[in-house]
Design a protein around this motif. Structure first.
Motif, short mmCIF file in Angstrom:
data_model
loop_
_atom_site.label_atom_id
_atom_site.label_comp_id
_atom_site.label_asym_id
_atom_site.label_seq_id
_atom_site.Cartn_x
_atom_site.Cartn_y
_atom_site.Cartn_z
N SER A 184 7.58 -104.92 -14.35
CA SER A 184 8.44 -105.67 -13.43
C SER A 184 9.00 -104.81 -12.30
O SER A 184 9.20 -105.32 -11.19
CB SER A 184 9.58 -106.35 -14.18
OG SER A 184 10.25 -105.43 -15.00
N PHE A 222 6.36 -104.81 -9.72
CA PHE A 222 6.33 -106.11 -9.03
C PHE A 222 7.48 -106.21 -8.03
O PHE A 222 7.30 -106.70 -6.91
CB PHE A 222 6.38 -107.28 -10.03
CG PHE A 222 5.03 -107.63 -10.60
CD1 PHE A 222 4.02 -108.09 -9.77
CD2 PHE A 222 4.77 -107.51 -11.96
CE1 PHE A 222 2.76 -108.41 -10.28
CE2 PHE A 222 3.52 -107.84 -12.48
CZ PHE A 222 2.52 -108.29 -11.64
N TYR A 224 6.80 -106.93 -4.10
CA TYR A 224 7.32 -108.08 -3.36
C TYR A 224 8.18 -107.61 -2.18
O TYR A 224 8.08 -108.15 -1.08
CB TYR A 224 8.09 -109.05 -4.26
CG TYR A 224 7.22 -110.04 -4.99
CD1 TYR A 224 6.58 -111.06 -4.29
CD2 TYR A 224 7.03 -109.96 -6.37
CE1 TYR A 224 5.77 -111.97 -4.95
CE2 TYR A 224 6.22 -110.86 -7.04
CZ TYR A 224 5.59 -111.88 -6.33
OH TYR A 224 4.78 -112.77 -6.98
N LEU A 239 7.41 -108.15 2.02
CA LEU A 239 8.34 -108.96 2.80
C LEU A 239 9.13 -108.15 3.84
O LEU A 239 10.14 -108.60 4.36
CB LEU A 239 9.29 -109.72 1.87
CG LEU A 239 8.59 -110.85 1.10
CD1 LEU A 239 9.46 -111.38 -0.03
CD2 LEU A 239 8.20 -111.98 2.05
N GLN A 277 5.91 -109.61 6.57
CA GLN A 277 6.32 -110.92 6.04
C GLN A 277 5.44 -112.06 6.54
O GLN A 277 5.11 -112.98 5.78
CB GLN A 277 7.80 -111.17 6.32
CG GLN A 277 8.20 -111.35 7.78
CD GLN A 277 8.13 -112.79 8.27
OE1 GLN A 277 8.18 -113.72 7.47
NE2 GLN A 277 7.99 -112.94 9.58
N SER A 282 2.38 -112.44 4.58
CA SER A 282 2.61 -112.75 3.16
C SER A 282 3.03 -114.21 2.94
O SER A 282 2.75 -114.79 1.90
CB SER A 282 3.71 -111.85 2.60
OG SER A 282 3.35 -110.49 2.71
N ILE A 292 1.19 -114.40 -0.97
CA ILE A 292 2.03 -113.27 -1.34
C ILE A 292 1.68 -112.74 -2.73
O ILE A 292 1.68 -111.53 -2.96
CB ILE A 292 3.53 -113.63 -1.22
CG1 ILE A 292 4.41 -112.38 -1.38
CG2 ILE A 292 3.94 -114.74 -2.17
CD1 ILE A 292 5.87 -112.59 -0.97
N ASN A 293 1.34 -113.64 -3.65
CA ASN A 293 1.01 -113.19 -5.01
C ASN A 293 -0.28 -112.37 -5.03
O ASN A 293 -0.41 -111.42 -5.80
CB ASN A 293 0.87 -114.38 -5.95
CG ASN A 293 2.18 -115.13 -6.14
OD1 ASN A 293 3.18 -114.82 -5.50
ND2 ASN A 293 2.19 -116.11 -7.02
#
Lengths: 404, 404
Positions: A46, A49, A53, A57, A62, A65, A281-282
């Protein structure tokens, strides 16, 4: 007025699975559950991750994404996957890679691509429930895929034709299969390819668990073996489905398909018509995390899940009564139990919940014809070792009670 | 060996759209493009997204964000949507809400739910290309939806039956439609409901642009009007499809369906079989951002896109030759031009690219029968006001050249 009268005939095949409804109840507190099939959330990367993320961004990134993107998928991720596949003997280019929303979506698209009503899909007895569900929407007939069996090819062809179609593909969960935990060996894979050649059908290789090998020897993907035979991926009939759900995170829904270009091109059209593209984005984030730490994270998963597999196998040895057999998986998330003939997994589950508050999945749900009543699936990726020991002790008591 | 021979008949209807292929070329640098249909990325609330992803990935919340989740969707988001729908006159519960991966996925699922081969789908001439694409995979016949027209209902029914099915639904992009920018007024919505009653068919209300109203009076959703008639959503035949793609971000792929419970229940099974669920973390993040700033962000979008719409309409007044007509949208992203009879939008595009480096979408792509040759679609959400002024000037020159 009821709109149900307007539903297409395919919806008749898309009923709520009783077992899925049951599974919802099994996740209640107090139940020691081996019914799930999900990764241990304590092992999610996590922090990686969160960083990825945040990095996707920044003001510079951004727009890329958060915007629409191409149906084929994020190019750097497709490149990463092509490179990874090469490690397994699958030489391919980005043109052979489509990003999907988990490998479940790949199964849906492949059903949509190949199956007209009454066509035949060859599947193992038992088979991953979600594959049966995906294919059923296209109203196929299922026939049994037996590797190395002496059922004549002509017999399979005739049965398919008598049902009003042809054998379009053979589907196989190849490594540490859901639900059995078993891996089809190289000989079995060669036999499958021979069969597909003889039938002139496609092969769908569901490799969702492939990266979760704890021990034993690597078996090349079916697609790699076919590539050895044919020399180029665009000449291959095997369609490989991969997923990040069991390795990085299922919650981002990122999987992929690797196949001959004409198949990928038609799947791209399918994706365009069905959801335009997987979340931009993922895909960017999965690429970032995979590029940064895939191997080190895999090593951690293999160590944790491997020791749980060990714990489960040794607890089964201690607690199972005579007459119960189980698989010895070299990876994945599942062990498969076969009880003495005449025993019923669903009845046993009712007993187990009532008397011992322990849960599992009765095996019949994985059989297209509802057979396999004396089987059950145990998961070892979610529970910890203490829970595994206690759970197998309880399951042993339930079984002994039922066998008396 | 070629796997294409094994493809199902539905793939014959899923060809690459020429126009989509063309559109890829139009996004080249140097081209002043009004061909897109995407939000302005400078308006994405990226700071809010960055905060929301960080908050979803704290140690306390990461497990819930990165794990598998239920097919119905994230409950707080479904609740937020139900509350929002109530503001538009659609009283519903979370049981009437399914989260989808964009509203495109809802269209795919609704095609899958209703259409058997040769069933009829009523659509406007022109219609959103992606809806035609989604439905075509289920091999329907398209017939023309004309509101307030005097074509007898029995005629529609007979034509559907003669084609081997029945009229399963009427599909409508209701507000600031893609491609025309027009909104069907209350009277038209009432007529549509009357027609659907007479045909006993469903209504699919595509409300992707509904929140982007710049001026003019609010028109209640078709579902709200039907609710006034019927009293309860579970008695309604209208299926409402919403999306966050035009308001917050398309890159997360989050949309929704609101409908009677039996429809939602069958769509949940469809989703389970097709991709299990939409990405968990994206649903959590969209909920967070929507709950925090939806109205203020909408106000900003309306202001920006509204002034671009104004700029385009006034530039069209200045630069279009006589004989060219266009819509005056009260919201959304598109203006629709009708050229004099005999002119051809595709030829004009070739001219426009060559002589003025300006691009748009020829309208014929939005007609199921390829008619509408003398129409074209202009987008005003991507270009800025300066580009709009320059682009309409160039387009005027191209048109004048073609009309001489």
């Amino acid at each position: 007025m009821t709109l149900e009268n307007l539903f297409a005939s395919r919806t008749q095949h898309m009923r709520a699975s009783e077992i899925r409804e049951l599974l919802k109840l099994l996740e209640q507190p107090g139940i020691l559950s081996f019914a799930g099939g999900i990764p241990d959330p304590a092992l999610f990367p996590s922090d990686a991750f969160a960083k990825a993320y945040a990095s996707a961004l920044t003001p510079e990134r951004q727009a890329g994404s958060l915007q629409y993107s191409v149906s084929e998928g994020y190019l750097p991720l497709r490149k990463w996957i092509a490179d990874r596949m090469a490690l397994f003997g699958v030489a391919c280019s980005v043109e052979n890679v489509l990003i999907t929303s988990g490998s479940q979506q790949a199964l849906d698209y492949l059903g949509k691509l190949f199956l007209s009503p009454n066509d035949t899909a060859l599947v193992r007895w038992p088979t991953y429930m979600g594959a049966l569900g995906a294919f059923r929407a296209y109203e196929p007939r299922f026939d049994r895929l037996s590797l190395g069996a002496n059922r004549p090819v002509q017999d399979l062809k005739d049965a398919a034709q008598a049902s009003g179609g042809s054998v379009k593909f053979a589907y196989l969960s190849s490594d540490f299969s859901n639900p059995t935990g078993e891996t089809v060996d190289r000989q079995g894979r060669e036999q499958l390819l021979d069969l597909a050649e003889a039938l002139n059908s496609a092969v769908i290789e569901d490799a969702a668990y492939q990266e979760l090998r704890f021990d034993g020897d690597f078996v090349p993907p079916i697609l790699a073996i076919e590539l050895e035979r044919k020399g180029h991926i665009d000449a291959c009939r095997t369609i490989y489905c991969g997923s990040f759900s069991k390795t990085l995170s299922p919650g981002l829904r990122v999987g992929w398909v690797v196949a001959a270009q004409p198949v990928i091109q038609q799947l791209v059209l399918t994706k365009q018509a069905s959801d335009l593209h997987s979340p931009t984005i993922n895909q960017i984030v999965i690429h970032d995390v995979a590029a940064r730490m895939f191997e080190t994270h895999l090593a951690k998963l293999r160590e944790h899940y491997g020791s749980r597999r060990d714990a489960m196998l040794s607890a089964l040895e201690r607690h199972m009564p005579n007459g119960v057999a189980w698989t010895k998986p070299e990876g994945g998330m599942f062990v498969w139990l076969t009880l003495p003939e005449g025993m019923n997994g669903a009845d046993l589950l009712a007993d187990a919940l009532r008397t011992e508050q322990v849960a599992f999945v009765p095996g019949a749900a994985f059989f297209p014809d509802g057979s396999g009543e004396n089987t059950l699936r145990l998961n070892f990726s979610s529970p910890n070792i203490e829970q595994i020991n206690e759970g197998m002790l309880r399951l042993g008591r339930v079984l002994r009670g039922s066998m008396n």
